[in-house]
Design a protein around this motif. Sequence first.
Motif, short mmCIF file in Angstrom:
data_model
loop_
_atom_site.label_atom_id
_atom_site.label_comp_id
_atom_site.label_asym_id
_atom_site.label_seq_id
_atom_site.Cartn_x
_atom_site.Cartn_y
_atom_site.Cartn_z
N GLU A 60 0.79 -1.22 0.01
CA GLU A 60 0.03 -0.14 0.13
C GLU A 60 0.70 1.34 -0.07
N CYS A 61 2.05 1.24 0.09
CA CYS A 61 3.05 2.55 0.23
C CYS A 61 4.17 2.17 -0.69
N ASN A 62 4.18 1.11 -1.28
CA ASN A 62 5.35 1.03 -2.43
C ASN A 62 4.78 0.24 -3.60
N GLU A 63 5.31 0.87 -4.71
CA GLU A 63 4.79 0.49 -5.82
C GLU A 63 5.26 -0.71 -6.53
N TRP A 64 6.53 -0.95 -6.25
CA TRP A 64 7.23 -2.24 -6.49
C TRP A 64 6.54 -3.40 -6.00
N ALA A 65 6.16 -3.33 -4.70
CA ALA A 65 5.57 -4.37 -3.95
C ALA A 65 4.12 -4.40 -4.29
N ASN A 66 3.56 -3.27 -4.70
CA ASN A 66 2.04 -3.52 -5.35
C ASN A 66 2.30 -4.18 -6.58
N LEU A 67 2.98 -3.94 -7.54
CA LEU A 67 3.08 -4.47 -8.84
C LEU A 67 3.40 -6.01 -8.58
N LEU A 86 4.10 -5.04 -17.56
CA LEU A 86 3.45 -4.79 -16.36
C LEU A 86 3.85 -3.40 -15.87
N ILE A 87 5.14 -3.33 -16.03
CA ILE A 87 5.81 -1.93 -15.30
C ILE A 87 5.23 -0.85 -16.23
N GLU A 88 5.33 -0.79 -17.63
CA GLU A 88 4.99 0.07 -18.45
C GLU A 88 3.32 0.51 -18.38
N GLN A 89 2.54 -0.73 -18.09
CA GLN A 89 1.25 -0.38 -17.79
C GLN A 89 1.00 0.39 -16.45
N ARG A 90 1.77 0.04 -15.48
CA ARG A 90 1.55 0.72 -14.22
C ARG A 90 2.08 2.33 -14.40
N LYS A 93 -0.67 4.17 -16.04
CA LYS A 93 -1.91 4.67 -15.26
C LYS A 93 -1.43 5.49 -14.06
N LEU A 94 -0.01 5.65 -13.59
CA LEU A 94 0.14 6.62 -12.70
C LEU A 94 0.44 7.94 -13.31
N LEU A 95 0.67 7.84 -14.70
CA LEU A 95 0.54 9.29 -15.40
C LEU A 95 -0.58 9.67 -15.72
N LEU A 117 5.71 7.46 -8.79
CA LEU A 117 6.48 7.54 -10.10
C LEU A 117 8.00 7.29 -9.52
N GLU A 118 8.22 8.16 -8.41
CA GLU A 118 9.93 8.13 -8.27
C GLU A 118 10.14 6.57 -7.82
N GLN A 119 9.22 5.94 -7.00
CA GLN A 119 9.47 4.55 -6.79
C GLN A 119 9.56 3.47 -7.90
N MET A 120 9.03 3.77 -8.82
CA MET A 120 8.98 3.03 -10.22
C MET A 120 10.49 3.33 -10.92
N SER A 121 10.69 4.72 -10.77
CA SER A 121 11.89 4.99 -11.45
C SER A 121 13.16 4.13 -10.98
N ARG A 122 13.12 3.33 -9.76
CA ARG A 122 14.10 2.58 -9.28
C ARG A 122 14.32 1.29 -10.16
N ARG A 123 15.10 1.28 -10.80
CA ARG A 123 15.29 0.16 -11.85
C ARG A 123 16.45 -0.88 -11.80
N THR A 124 17.25 -0.91 -10.89
CA THR A 124 18.39 -1.87 -10.63
C THR A 124 18.10 -3.33 -10.93
N LEU A 125 16.81 -3.71 -10.67
CA LEU A 125 16.40 -5.14 -11.00
C LEU A 125 16.63 -5.31 -12.46
N LEU A 126 15.89 -4.33 -13.30
CA LEU A 126 15.90 -4.72 -14.65
C LEU A 126 16.84 -3.98 -15.45
N THR A 127 17.95 -3.30 -14.79
CA THR A 127 19.14 -2.76 -15.85
C THR A 127 20.33 -3.60 -15.66
#
Length: 127
Positions: A60-67, A86-90, A93-95, A117-127
């Motif tokens: 409820e307070c973190n977008e990565w966990a929510n996703l 899934l990330i792109e869709q989320r 939606k946020l935008l 949106l800032e939380q979603m910008s953390r992308r170390t998992l996928l980079t």
Amino acid sequence: MKMKLRTVIYSGKVEIDNVPIYSCTTCNRSEVFPEVKPDLTGLISQLGAQPDKQTFLFNECNEWANLLVEAKAEKLHTDQPAFERLIEQRINKLLDLLLLAQTLNDEAWISDVKKRLEQMSRRTLLT
């Protein structure tokens, strides 16, 4: 390492559910998913040294966990291309929500969506 949604217990009193954790079955080592660590430590610091007994849903307070909770609930494949979609869709939606919040001049909502949106910008998992 395999990722699971786990419950983190803080100070023996606070349960924080749906925290993404990497776990290694070989060495029994676990670590918090790097993208959520700042938000988890922030939540814990807000609780103080002597928190009351309580439970939080971290998603409820973190977008990565929510996703990840959404992906698990919908039994979605979490391979790289599916997760990217899934990330792109989320993010889209946020935008959309940000535009609506700005149209309504709802500063609290704008701030919340920008934080997500800032939380979603953390992308170390996928980079």
